[in-house]
Design an enzyme around this catalytic site. Structure first.
Site, short mmCIF file in Angstrom:
data_model
loop_
_atom_site.label_atom_id
_atom_site.label_comp_id
_atom_site.label_asym_id
_atom_site.label_seq_id
_atom_site.Cartn_x
_atom_site.Cartn_y
_atom_site.Cartn_z
N CYS A 84 -34.42 60.11 5.54
CA CYS A 84 -34.97 60.62 6.72
C CYS A 84 -34.66 62.22 6.87
O CYS A 84 -35.21 62.62 7.83
CB CYS A 84 -34.08 60.11 7.97
N HIS A 89 -34.60 64.33 14.02
CA HIS A 89 -35.06 63.19 13.34
C HIS A 89 -35.15 61.94 14.43
O HIS A 89 -33.92 61.84 15.16
CB HIS A 89 -34.17 62.73 12.20
N ASN A 126 -38.20 54.49 14.36
CA ASN A 126 -37.63 55.46 13.18
C ASN A 126 -38.74 55.56 11.93
O ASN A 126 -38.62 54.52 11.38
CB ASN A 126 -36.25 55.13 12.84
N1 ACO Z 1 -30.92 42.44 18.99
C1 ACO Z 1 -29.88 41.85 19.61
N2 ACO Z 1 -28.78 42.08 19.24
C2 ACO Z 1 -28.21 42.65 18.20
C3 ACO Z 1 -29.41 43.16 17.59
C4 ACO Z 1 -30.54 43.10 18.04
N3 ACO Z 1 -31.77 43.52 17.32
N4 ACO Z 1 -28.80 43.94 16.26
C5 ACO Z 1 -27.48 43.82 16.59
N5 ACO Z 1 -27.25 42.80 17.60
C6 ACO Z 1 -25.78 42.65 18.14
C7 ACO Z 1 -25.03 42.55 17.19
O1 ACO Z 1 -25.02 41.36 16.35
C8 ACO Z 1 -23.65 42.42 17.82
O2 ACO Z 1 -23.02 41.36 18.35
P1 ACO Z 1 -21.65 40.93 18.68
O3 ACO Z 1 -20.93 41.92 19.34
O4 ACO Z 1 -21.83 39.60 19.22
O5 ACO Z 1 -21.11 40.94 17.15
C9 ACO Z 1 -23.88 43.51 18.90
O6 ACO Z 1 -25.45 43.33 19.20
C10 ACO Z 1 -23.65 44.88 18.70
O7 ACO Z 1 -24.01 45.52 17.57
P2 ACO Z 1 -23.70 47.00 17.04
O8 ACO Z 1 -24.05 46.71 15.67
O9 ACO Z 1 -21.97 47.10 17.55
O10 ACO Z 1 -24.64 47.73 17.81
P3 ACO Z 1 -25.02 49.30 18.23
O11 ACO Z 1 -24.55 49.62 19.49
O12 ACO Z 1 -23.82 50.06 17.12
O13 ACO Z 1 -26.39 49.49 17.83
C11 ACO Z 1 -27.69 50.41 16.12
C12 ACO Z 1 -26.82 49.07 16.33
C13 ACO Z 1 -28.77 50.53 16.97
C14 ACO Z 1 -28.21 49.75 14.72
C15 ACO Z 1 -26.86 51.56 15.99
O14 ACO Z 1 -25.64 51.41 15.30
C16 ACO Z 1 -27.47 52.80 15.41
O15 ACO Z 1 -28.66 53.27 16.01
N6 ACO Z 1 -27.11 53.43 14.30
C17 ACO Z 1 -27.69 54.53 13.40
C18 ACO Z 1 -28.51 53.78 12.79
C19 ACO Z 1 -29.80 54.75 12.11
O16 ACO Z 1 -30.11 55.90 12.83
N7 ACO Z 1 -30.14 54.55 11.08
C20 ACO Z 1 -31.44 55.13 10.49
C21 ACO Z 1 -30.90 56.62 9.69
S1 ACO Z 1 -32.29 57.35 8.89
C22 ACO Z 1 -32.42 57.02 7.55
O17 ACO Z 1 -31.98 57.52 6.56
C23 ACO Z 1 -33.36 55.82 7.28
#
Ligand code: ACO
Length: 339
Positions: free
Chosen positions: A119, A262, A292
């Site tokens: 990214c 990004h 993304n």
């Molecule tokens: N729908 C519903 N529930 C979900 C989903 C979903 N799609 N995904 C996860 N959950 C659940 C989990 O299972 C968890 O449940 P639990 O509490 O019962 O265990 C709960 O939601 C919370 O999960 P978290 O992983 O703690 O959620 P978080 O608030 O951290 O959000 C996210 C997750 C959106 C992925 C966030 O961490 C994020 O944006 N991280 C950065 C990711 C990113 O930018 N990646 C790309 C980088 S660029 C590159 O190089 C490709």
């Protein structure tokens, strides 16, 4: 290499273009595949839908369309391009897709190659292009950021599949007089020791070749991500690097016209903007419609904001790419547009 423009040490961004696939997939539709909801995805990420490359489309075609559009805005003859840089982690061909874009554009005088930095790829490619322009090797460079991560996510893993989409964006960059340099500063970083938190790793599958020798089968496992680690990385490292860049260039956050990060997560955009007291009207975001798109997010967003009239000539843009590697970078750029 023969220098062709020794007196032109500045860099100008004179054209932009973008292209997205025809298929769009909403959060509601995704909810038919994995257990998720529109409200969860929107609240956690800001994403409402994403585009997915269909059976009659390829990444090279999307990149070609984005490149053509950037050339058209810049008013360039394809034969005047010296270099085509394709930032991608998902090429149509592992040997490189940039030469295929060169052929489609009929840019027969351009050397073309791929660059991979996930990214951060577009930002790293833009800075790489600037080196060739500043050292007089080349006069015109087309930088394309394009990715097709829909082919590399596990569509049954709700923690990753809701985040990514496909797209392409392009910028036409030209060597100009040093006094008109629009790349005011940049900083790039990598930290492979934290790379495990976001990977698209090769399959570890060894097959027998002849007695006593095996070979490793080609192919990749789907994207593996520790979302919380990547989130913490982004909200810690991006503001720190931007702050260092602002200090080094002696530019104040108040003078930034646009924050162009990004497009990974709206919460990351908001956190960085808040850190610099940048009002939300100055934060460019198209996460709602595209998610993304990896190396494509920055040029795709830039092109849309240029074409709808938000970004205009002379505007100062603070940009940052970040992602797998781990890798991250920041740059301060003035948009010039067609001259
Ligand atoms: N729908 C519903 N529930 C979900 C989903 C979903 N799609 N995904 C996860 N959950 C659940 C989990 O299972 C968890 O449940 P639990 O509490 O019962 O265990 C709960 O939601 C919370 O999960 P978290 O992983 O703690 O959620 P978080 O608030 O951290 O959000 C996210 C997750 C959106 C992925 C966030 O961490 C994020 O944006 N991280 C950065 C990711 C990113 O930018 N990646 C790309 C980088 S660029 C590159 O190089 C490709």
């Amino acid at each position: 290499m023969v220098g062709i423009a020794q007196n032109l040490c500045g860099v100008a961004l004179v054209g932009s273009g973008s292209a997205t696939p025809s298929q769009s997939l909403s959060n509601e539709e995704l909810g038919h595949r994995v257990e998720t909801s529109d409200s969860w995805i929107k609240a956690r990420t800001g994403i409402g839908s994403r585009c997915v490359i269909g059976p009659d489309e390829t990444l090279v075609q999307l990149s070609h369309r984005a490149g053509l559009s950037a050339l058209s805005m810049a008013g360039w003859d394809p034969e005047s391009i010296d270099l085509i840089l394709l930032a991608t982690s998902s090429p149509d061909d592992l040997f490189g897709s940039a030469p295929k874009i060169q052929a489609l554009l009929a840019a027969k005088n351009a050397v073309a190659f791929d660059l991979t930095a996930a990214c951060s790829g577009f930002l790293f490619a833009l800075v790489t292009a600037a080196q060739f322009l500043r050292n007089g090797s080349f006069r015109r460079v087309l930088v394309i950021g394009a990715d097709q991560l829909s082919s590399w996510v596990n569509w049954d893993d709700r923690t990753t599949c809701v985040l990514f989409g496909d797209g392409a964006g392009a910028v036409a960059m030209e060597a100009v007089d040093a006094s008109q340099d629009d790349l005011l500063g940049y900083l790039l970083r990598s930290d492979g020791s934290r790379g495990d938190s976001l990977q698209l790793p090769q399959i570890r599958d060894h097959l027998p070749l002849v007695s006593g020798t095996s070979h490793q089968r080609g192919g990749f496992d789907p994207i593996q991500m520790n979302g919380q680690e990547v989130y913490k990385f982004a909200v810690r490292e991006v503001p720190a690097l931007l702050e260092k860049l602002l200090n080094e260039t002696q530019i104040s956050a108040d003078s930034i016209d646009w924050l162009l990060l990004h497009q990974a997560n709206q919460r990351i955009l908001d956190a960085v903007a808040e850190r610099f007291s940048i009002p939300s009207q100055k934060v460019l975001s198209n996460l709602g419609s595209y998610g993304n798109t990896s190396a494509a997010t920055i040029p795709l967003m830039l092109d849309q904001a240029v074409k709808d009239g938000r970004v205009s000539s002379g505007d100062l843009i603070a940009t940052s790419g970040f992602g797998a590697g781990l890798s991250w970078g920041a740059a301060l750029i003035r948009w010039k547009g067609p001259t």
